[in-house]
Motif scaffolding. Structure first.
Motif, mmCIF file in Angstrom:
data_model
loop_
_atom_site.group_PDB
_atom_site.id
_atom_site.type_symbol
_atom_site.label_atom_id
_atom_site.label_comp_id
_atom_site.label_asym_id
_atom_site.label_seq_id
_atom_site.Cartn_x
_atom_site.Cartn_y
_atom_site.Cartn_z
ATOM 1 N N LYS A 116 34.817 -31.970 -12.435
ATOM 2 C CA LYS A 116 34.885 -31.755 -13.887
ATOM 3 C C LYS A 116 35.146 -30.292 -14.233
ATOM 4 C CE LYS A 116 33.816 -34.785 -16.270
ATOM 5 N NZ LYS A 116 34.584 -35.905 -16.859
ATOM 6 N N GLY A 117 34.754 -29.391 -13.337
ATOM 7 C CA GLY A 117 34.977 -27.969 -13.545
ATOM 8 C C GLY A 117 34.747 -27.225 -12.246
ATOM 9 N N GLN A 118 35.383 -26.054 -12.121
ATOM 10 C CA GLN A 118 35.231 -25.270 -10.893
ATOM 11 C C GLN A 118 35.468 -23.797 -11.172
ATOM 12 O OE1 GLN A 118 37.852 -23.755 -8.412
ATOM 13 N NE2 GLN A 118 38.717 -23.361 -10.433
ATOM 14 N N LYS A 119 34.946 -22.934 -10.275
ATOM 15 C CA LYS A 119 35.172 -21.495 -10.336
ATOM 16 C C LYS A 119 34.857 -20.926 -8.968
ATOM 17 C CE LYS A 119 30.444 -20.590 -12.018
ATOM 18 N NZ LYS A 119 29.636 -19.941 -13.088
ATOM 19 N N GLY A 120 35.496 -19.811 -8.612
ATOM 20 C CA GLY A 120 35.179 -19.210 -7.328
ATOM 21 C C GLY A 120 36.321 -18.417 -6.736
ATOM 22 N N TRP A 121 36.250 -18.212 -5.421
ATOM 23 C CA TRP A 121 37.238 -17.371 -4.748
ATOM 24 C C TRP A 121 37.500 -17.861 -3.333
ATOM 25 C CZ3 TRP A 121 35.139 -15.525 -0.296
ATOM 26 C CH2 TRP A 121 33.763 -15.306 -0.258
ATOM 27 N N VAL A 122 38.649 -17.426 -2.829
ATOM 28 C CA VAL A 122 39.053 -17.657 -1.444
ATOM 29 C C VAL A 122 39.485 -16.311 -0.876
ATOM 30 C CG1 VAL A 122 40.712 -18.809 0.082
ATOM 31 C CG2 VAL A 122 39.808 -20.017 -1.929
ATOM 32 N N ASP A 123 39.090 -16.009 0.349
ATOM 33 C CA ASP A 123 39.527 -14.784 1.005
ATOM 34 C C ASP A 123 40.170 -15.158 2.338
ATOM 35 O OD1 ASP A 123 40.014 -12.316 2.035
ATOM 36 O OD2 ASP A 123 37.983 -11.540 1.777
ATOM 37 N N GLU A 124 41.488 -15.160 2.366
ATOM 38 C CA GLU A 124 42.201 -15.564 3.583
ATOM 39 C C GLU A 124 41.944 -14.601 4.734
ATOM 40 O OE1 GLU A 124 46.329 -16.285 3.001
ATOM 41 O OE2 GLU A 124 46.021 -17.669 1.321
ATOM 42 N N ALA A 125 41.742 -13.310 4.407
ATOM 43 C CA ALA A 125 41.570 -12.308 5.463
ATOM 44 C C ALA A 125 40.353 -12.613 6.328
ATOM 45 C CB ALA A 125 41.449 -10.914 4.842
ATOM 46 N N ASN A 126 39.328 -13.217 5.728
ATOM 47 C CA ASN A 126 38.104 -13.527 6.464
ATOM 48 C C ASN A 126 37.886 -15.029 6.658
ATOM 49 O OD1 ASN A 126 36.419 -10.868 6.784
ATOM 50 N ND2 ASN A 126 37.304 -10.785 4.735
ATOM 51 N N LYS A 127 38.899 -15.811 6.308
ATOM 52 C CA LYS A 127 38.776 -17.277 6.378
ATOM 53 C C LYS A 127 37.490 -17.735 5.713
ATOM 54 C CE LYS A 127 41.542 -17.901 10.581
ATOM 55 N NZ LYS A 127 41.618 -18.561 11.908
ATOM 56 N N SER A 128 37.263 -17.237 4.499
ATOM 57 C CA SER A 128 36.018 -17.477 3.794
ATOM 58 C C SER A 128 36.297 -17.924 2.368
ATOM 59 C CB SER A 128 35.176 -16.199 3.792
ATOM 60 O OG SER A 128 33.911 -16.425 3.212
ATOM 61 N N LEU A 129 35.311 -18.596 1.755
ATOM 62 C CA LEU A 129 35.439 -18.992 0.357
ATOM 63 C C LEU A 129 34.067 -19.238 -0.236
ATOM 64 C CD1 LEU A 129 34.768 -22.226 0.379
ATOM 65 C CD2 LEU A 129 37.172 -22.475 0.925
ATOM 66 N N ALA A 130 34.028 -19.278 -1.566
ATOM 67 C CA ALA A 130 32.830 -19.661 -2.308
ATOM 68 C C ALA A 130 33.297 -20.253 -3.627
ATOM 69 C CB ALA A 130 31.917 -18.462 -2.544
ATOM 70 N N VAL A 131 33.049 -21.530 -3.825
ATOM 71 C CA VAL A 131 33.474 -22.224 -5.046
ATOM 72 C C VAL A 131 32.297 -23.028 -5.587
ATOM 73 C CG1 VAL A 131 35.055 -23.897 -6.059
ATOM 74 C CG2 VAL A 131 35.867 -22.381 -4.248
ATOM 75 N N ASP A 132 32.040 -22.909 -6.877
ATOM 76 C CA ASP A 132 31.058 -23.737 -7.564
ATOM 77 C C ASP A 132 31.785 -24.830 -8.322
ATOM 78 O OD1 ASP A 132 29.082 -22.115 -6.611
ATOM 79 O OD2 ASP A 132 28.597 -21.168 -8.537
ATOM 80 N N MET A 133 31.196 -26.033 -8.329
ATOM 81 C CA MET A 133 31.844 -27.173 -8.974
ATOM 82 C C MET A 133 30.821 -27.992 -9.759
ATOM 83 S SD MET A 133 34.093 -28.640 -5.783
ATOM 84 C CE MET A 133 32.626 -28.832 -4.742
ATOM 85 N N ILE A 134 31.320 -28.725 -10.727
ATOM 86 C CA ILE A 134 30.566 -29.793 -11.373
ATOM 87 C C ILE A 134 31.308 -31.078 -11.042
ATOM 88 C CG2 ILE A 134 29.774 -30.776 -13.559
ATOM 89 C CD1 ILE A 134 29.720 -27.921 -14.667
ATOM 90 N N VAL A 135 30.647 -32.006 -10.363
ATOM 91 C CA VAL A 135 31.341 -33.208 -9.907
ATOM 92 C C VAL A 135 30.605 -34.465 -10.358
ATOM 93 C CG1 VAL A 135 32.216 -31.999 -7.871
ATOM 94 C CG2 VAL A 135 30.135 -33.358 -7.687
ATOM 95 N N LYS A 136 31.381 -35.539 -10.569
ATOM 96 C CA LYS A 136 30.803 -36.836 -10.924
ATOM 97 C C LYS A 136 31.529 -37.917 -10.140
ATOM 98 C CE LYS A 136 28.916 -37.682 -14.819
ATOM 99 N NZ LYS A 136 28.569 -38.048 -16.208
ATOM 100 N N PRO A 137 30.843 -38.641 -9.262
ATOM 101 C CA PRO A 137 31.476 -39.786 -8.611
ATOM 102 C C PRO A 137 31.830 -40.858 -9.637
ATOM 103 C CG PRO A 137 29.483 -39.116 -7.438
ATOM 104 C CD PRO A 137 29.485 -38.380 -8.746
ATOM 105 N N LYS A 138 33.015 -41.433 -9.479
ATOM 106 C CA LYS A 138 33.475 -42.503 -10.356
ATOM 107 C C LYS A 138 33.869 -43.708 -9.502
ATOM 108 C CE LYS A 138 35.179 -39.577 -14.130
ATOM 109 N NZ LYS A 138 36.276 -39.369 -15.100
ATOM 110 N N ILE A 139 33.525 -44.899 -9.979
ATOM 111 C CA ILE A 139 33.815 -46.127 -9.250
ATOM 112 C C ILE A 139 34.536 -47.090 -10.171
ATOM 113 C CG2 ILE A 139 32.805 -48.097 -8.023
ATOM 114 C CD1 ILE A 139 30.729 -44.997 -8.407
ATOM 115 N N TRP A 140 35.636 -47.672 -9.693
ATOM 116 C CA TRP A 140 36.368 -48.664 -10.482
ATOM 117 C C TRP A 140 37.066 -49.654 -9.562
ATOM 118 C CZ3 TRP A 140 38.084 -43.821 -9.412
ATOM 119 C CH2 TRP A 140 39.391 -43.659 -8.943
#
Length: 329
Positions: A116-140
């Motif tokens: 539903k939403g996300q924010k964060g960063w990726v650093d290719e030089a260090n093969k690292s990342l940090a991302v925050d998310m808001i997620v909702k499983p949906k079934i249909w």
């Protein structure tokens, strides 16, 4: 079906610099509080680069709370999930995973962990990342389920009660669940971070040394959204029981669903393909229950044995569906 081609060498064009301008978002304890959550589809124009999740390895307990909780492992379809970011490293969008679960007599349920939403960063030089998310499983339901004998009867109940707009025949009408980082704190921000869930204690078949990098996500499954009529709420509760029986309690309330994401090397984003990617995959599973980039794996226990649902449990939930139909028709 396309043949999956991993990237082993990062594409040219990486500049970096986002972390240097935001030193509080360090590697060891990333603090992303100064960033605003982006709607997952509204900033696609900012995406320049991506890392594809070629091996999305999920794990959960099939018998939570028991002496032997029977932990299960399953790789979802390859390359459905991706993280997209600009040349400096700021993350702008994440494509979420999907999977299908078959229920005898009813058909296939689709499940998507919708971001539903996300924010964060990726650093290719260090093969690292940090991302925050808001997620909702949906079934249909997939279209085939809508055409099954039980599916038709269930749909007719909704139509007779002028509730056709609530029947989960497509993603826009899906049954939704809440997710939390911890239910005790009711924190809805879910974190994607470096490292592996259960690192050092993973079955060999879940480890992909050919990956360029990896990270992990861990969520606690919350309650169903019961914001409808009594009939719809009753139906959704039965359908979630059916889904959890077929999937080994993957989305059972209180269960921890974790996944290790194994990336290939960064590549350049084709924005049109990015926008269409999830829809192409979803149409594929709806039509023939397969992924455009190849299938995932069957759910397995740590010793490699395949998870199989007890027929008695299927019979139990089918009986509940019959009672629901008899009650409302």
């Amino acid at each position: 079906m396309q043949k999956l081609k991993p990237n082993h060498i990062p594409a040219k064009g990486w500049k970096g610099g986002f972390l240097k301008k935001n030193p509080e978002m360090n590697y060891t304890t990333p603090n992303l509080g100064s960033l605003d959550f982006n709607d997952n589809l509204h900033k696609i124009q900012n995406i320049k680069r991506q890392q594809r999740v070629l091996w999305p390895e999920f794990t959960w307990e099939t018998k939570k709370g028991q002496k032997d909780p029977k932990r299960c492992f399953q790789m979802f379809a390859p390359d459905i999930s991706r993280v997209g970011y600009d040349n400096t490293g700021q993350s702008w969008s994440i494509i979420c995973p999907q999977q299908g679960t078959f229920i005898p007599g009813v058909g296939t349920f689709n499940v998507e962990v919708t971001v539903k939403g996300q924010k964060g960063w990726v650093d290719e030089a260090n093969k690292s990342l940090a991302v925050d998310m808001i997620v909702k499983p949906k079934i249909w339901f997939s279209p085939a389920a809508n055409e099954s004998a039980y599916g038709k009867l269930l749909w007719s109940i909704f139509e007779l009660n002028n509730l056709g707009y609530c029947f989960p025949s497509e993603k826009t009408k899906a049954i939704e669940l809440n997710t939390y980082q911890t239910t005790s704190q009711k924190t809805t921000t879910i974190t994607l971070r470096d490292g592996l869930f259960m690192e050092g204690d993973l079955p060999p078949f879940t480890i992909h040394k050919e990956a360029w990098s990896h990270a992990n996500v861990e969520v606690e499954i919350g309650e169903i959204d019961l914001n409808h009529s009594d009939l719809v709420n009753e139906f959704n509760t039965i359908m979630m029981k059916a889904f959890n029986i077929g999937s080994g309690n993957m989305l059972q309330q209180g269960n921890i669903l974790a996944w290790n994401v194994w990336f290939d090397a960064p590549s350049i984003v084709n924005r049109k393909e990015w926008e269409n990617h999830a829809d192409v995959w979803r149409r594929s599973i709806d039509v023939d229950h397969c992924s455009p980039d190849g299938p995932g794996t069957d759910p397995r226990f740590a010793d490699g044995s395949i998870f199989n649902v007890e027929k008695e449990l299927f019979a139990e939930v089918i009986n509940e569906i019959k009672k629901f139909i008899k009650k409302h028709l």
